[in-house]
Design a protein around this motif. Structure first.
Motif, PDB file in Angstrom:
ATOM      1  N   UNK A   8       0.801  -1.225   0.000  1.00  0.00           N
ATOM      2  CA  UNK A   8       0.000   0.000   0.000  1.00  0.00           C
ATOM      3  C   UNK A   8       0.832   1.272   0.000  1.00  0.00           C
ATOM      4  N   UNK A   9       2.071   1.221   0.510  1.00  0.00           N
ATOM      5  CA  UNK A   9       2.964   2.366   0.453  1.00  0.00           C
ATOM      6  C   UNK A   9       2.854   3.358   1.593  1.00  0.00           C
ATOM      7  N   UNK A  10       1.876   3.200   2.471  1.00  0.00           N
ATOM      8  CA  UNK A  10       1.692   4.157   3.571  1.00  0.00           C
ATOM      9  C   UNK A  10       2.430   3.702   4.823  1.00  0.00           C
ATOM     10  N   UNK A  11       2.650   4.630   5.756  1.00  0.00           N
ATOM     11  CA  UNK A  11       3.290   4.305   7.022  1.00  0.00           C
ATOM     12  C   UNK A  11       2.288   4.430   8.159  1.00  0.00           C
ATOM     13  N   UNK A  12       2.605   3.774   9.264  1.00  0.00           N
ATOM     14  CA  UNK A  12       1.753   3.814  10.458  1.00  0.00           C
ATOM     15  C   UNK A  12       2.263   4.884  11.418  1.00  0.00           C
ATOM     16  N   UNK A  18       0.676   2.055  -5.465  1.00  0.00           N
ATOM     17  CA  UNK A  18      -0.456   1.153  -5.604  1.00  0.00           C
ATOM     18  C   UNK A  18      -1.529   1.881  -6.396  1.00  0.00           C
ATOM     19  N   UNK A  19      -1.996   1.230  -7.458  1.00  0.00           N
ATOM     20  CA  UNK A  19      -2.905   1.869  -8.406  1.00  0.00           C
ATOM     21  C   UNK A  19      -4.163   1.026  -8.541  1.00  0.00           C
ATOM     22  N   UNK A  20      -5.316   1.637  -8.299  1.00  0.00           N
ATOM     23  CA  UNK A  20      -6.594   0.936  -8.472  1.00  0.00           C
ATOM     24  C   UNK A  20      -7.100   1.176  -9.885  1.00  0.00           C
ATOM     25  N   UNK A  21      -7.513   0.096 -10.547  1.00  0.00           N
ATOM     26  CA  UNK A  21      -7.905   0.170 -11.952  1.00  0.00           C
ATOM     27  C   UNK A  21      -9.296  -0.418 -12.163  1.00  0.00           C
ATOM     28  N   UNK A  22      -9.763  -0.305 -13.382  1.00  0.00           N
ATOM     29  CA  UNK A  22     -11.048  -0.916 -13.723  1.00  0.00           C
ATOM     30  C   UNK A  22     -10.903  -2.383 -14.117  1.00  0.00           C
ATOM     31  N   UNK A  33      -6.369  -8.588   0.228  1.00  0.00           N
ATOM     32  CA  UNK A  33      -7.506  -7.883   0.837  1.00  0.00           C
ATOM     33  C   UNK A  33      -7.382  -6.376   0.620  1.00  0.00           C
ATOM     34  N   UNK A  34      -8.499  -5.726   0.359  1.00  0.00           N
ATOM     35  CA  UNK A  34      -8.596  -4.284   0.143  1.00  0.00           C
ATOM     36  C   UNK A  34      -7.923  -3.815  -1.142  1.00  0.00           C
ATOM     37  N   UNK A  35      -7.455  -4.735  -1.968  1.00  0.00           N
ATOM     38  CA  UNK A  35      -6.695  -4.366  -3.167  1.00  0.00           C
ATOM     39  C   UNK A  35      -7.348  -4.857  -4.459  1.00  0.00           C
ATOM     40  N   UNK A  36      -8.645  -4.967  -4.474  1.00  0.00           N
ATOM     41  CA  UNK A  36      -9.340  -5.424  -5.675  1.00  0.00           C
ATOM     42  C   UNK A  36      -8.976  -4.551  -6.869  1.00  0.00           C
ATOM     43  N   UNK A  37      -8.579  -5.202  -7.976  1.00  0.00           N
ATOM     44  CA  UNK A  37      -8.204  -4.525  -9.218  1.00  0.00           C
ATOM     45  C   UNK A  37      -7.054  -3.541  -9.038  1.00  0.00           C
ATOM     46  N   UNK A  38      -6.117  -3.890  -8.158  1.00  0.00           N
ATOM     47  CA  UNK A  38      -4.978  -3.014  -7.907  1.00  0.00           C
ATOM     48  C   UNK A  38      -3.690  -3.583  -8.504  1.00  0.00           C
ATOM     49  N   UNK A  39      -2.901  -2.701  -9.084  1.00  0.00           N
ATOM     50  CA  UNK A  39      -1.556  -3.017  -9.540  1.00  0.00           C
ATOM     51  C   UNK A  39      -0.559  -2.268  -8.674  1.00  0.00           C
ATOM     52  N   UNK A  40       0.588  -2.896  -8.411  1.00  0.00           N
ATOM     53  CA  UNK A  40       1.680  -2.213  -7.726  1.00  0.00           C
ATOM     54  C   UNK A  40       2.774  -1.968  -8.747  1.00  0.00           C
TER      55      UNK A  40
END
Length: 349
Positions: free
Chosen positions: A156-160, A294-298, A321-328
């Motif tokens: 996802x690329x984010x930090x906590x 992380x890129x969400x696509x159609x 999980x949470x990454x439906x139709x996602x490319x990294x």
């Protein structure tokens, strides 16, 4: 013996191994935007004929000074994956203890646990990919010996937030491993400074990303000296080859070059972020503090296949999980990133 596979441990027989996109294609001249490497070639291999120092004493002193820790707080492994495996092997009892992870996250935590016959408790990140610490601490079972937090998180690329990590460190009855593979791209988010305050904290870092040494396979574990002593007790004697150590020493002597590449990569990340948003088939480009987006696509599978046919390799993370139709997409060189954008412009979707 008619069927040797009957001797395999059941958890190994059913193991789904970590998947690398490099195993999904053959051929040369690919644009490799799948594995979050540094795209710039920095060092040459040197020949060697003697065994290396099994405890990497000299290079540890250099690293310790850079990291602001003591050499005895440092373990050097064959990539940080070795440290992940050793931590689980050393501290988790097979068939009874468990680890906890926050999904979506790096796949090797689960793979190493399964290989060692350790259960995996999976906790879903919130929609913003942040940890719900209160919910986790209310639900986590007493069997969990190790909690893995990838920070910044892959894919996802984010930090906590510091406070969330400290809350878990303070309240969990076990080890907390903070995997900082991408921390050089946001160095102010590192929790190394907490190692002396929390005896149950292990911080993982790597030279595979910002330092451009993915092929050398060098990772770090930073923790109190008791934990490091245990890891050193179990590791293979010569786990880091001398050529890799020499390359590492060369790199450490030129930290300014690494910082130059970090600045270039983060600049390219922002350019890529802006350009990817122009496409109608890309519905979301998530903010990133790593060297990938992380890129969400159609239609992630169609885009992934199209790019692969054009010799551009990315990662399809749609099964996470949470990454439906996602490319990294790893940030490449300026030329590679431009080829990616121009190729996407020709996609009819």
């Amino acid at each position: 013996m008619e069927n040797v596979t009957s001797l395999v441990r059941p958890n190994i027989a059913s193991l789904k191994p970590y998947s690398s996109a490099r195993s999904e294609f053959t051929g040369e001249n690919k644009i490799l935007l799948d594995a979050n490497e540094n795209p710039f070639e920095l060092w040459e291999m040197e020949k060697i004929n003697r065994y290396p120092d099994p405890l990497q004493t000299n290079v540890k002193q250099i690293i310790a000074q850079i990291k602001g820790i003591k050499p005895e707080q440092l373990f050097i492994g064959n990539g940080s994956d070795e440290a992940v495996d050793l931590i689980i092997r050393c501290f988790c009892e097979p068939a009874s203890d468990r680890i906890a992870i926050f999904e979506p996250t790096y796949g090797m935590y689960s793979v190493c646990a399964t290989i060692n016959n350790i259960g995996v408790e999976k906790y879903l990140l919130k929609d913003d990919f942040c940890i719900d610490a209160d919910s986790f601490l209310n639900r986590v079972t007493k069997d969990v010996k190790v909690v893995f937090i990838c920070n910044p998180n892959n894919p996802t690329g984010n930090s906590q937030k510091f406070g969330v990590i400290e809350q878990i460190l303070s309240e969990i009855n076990g080890l907390v491993v903070v995997d900082e593979a991408y921390i050089d791209f946001c160095s102010d988010k590192s929790v190394v400074s907490l190692v002396n305050r929390y005896p149950n904290l292990i911080v993982l870092q790597t030279f595979s990303k910002a330092w451009g040494l993915a092929g050398a396979r060098i990772g770090l574990a930073i923790a109190n000296r008791q934990i490091i002593s245990i890891l050193n007790r179990v590791k293979f004697p010569y786990n880091i080859g001398k050529p890799s150590l020499q390359i590492l020493k060369n790199s450490l002597s030129n930290k300014a070059l690494m910082e130059k590449f970090i600045a270039q990569i983060t600049g390219e990340r922002q350019n890529l972020y802006e350009q990817l948003k122009q496409f109608s088939f890309i519905t979301m480009v998530y903010p990133s503090e790593a060297n990938f987006l992380l890129v969400k696509t159609t239609n992630a599978q169609k885009i992934y296949t199209y790019l692969l046919d054009k010799n551009i390799v990315v990662r399809n993370r749609s099964h996470e999980p949470l990454c439906s139709n996602c490319l990294r997409i790893t940030v490449g060189t300026p030329a590679e990133n431009q080829i990616l954008i121009e190729t996407l412009k020709k996609l009819n979707l």
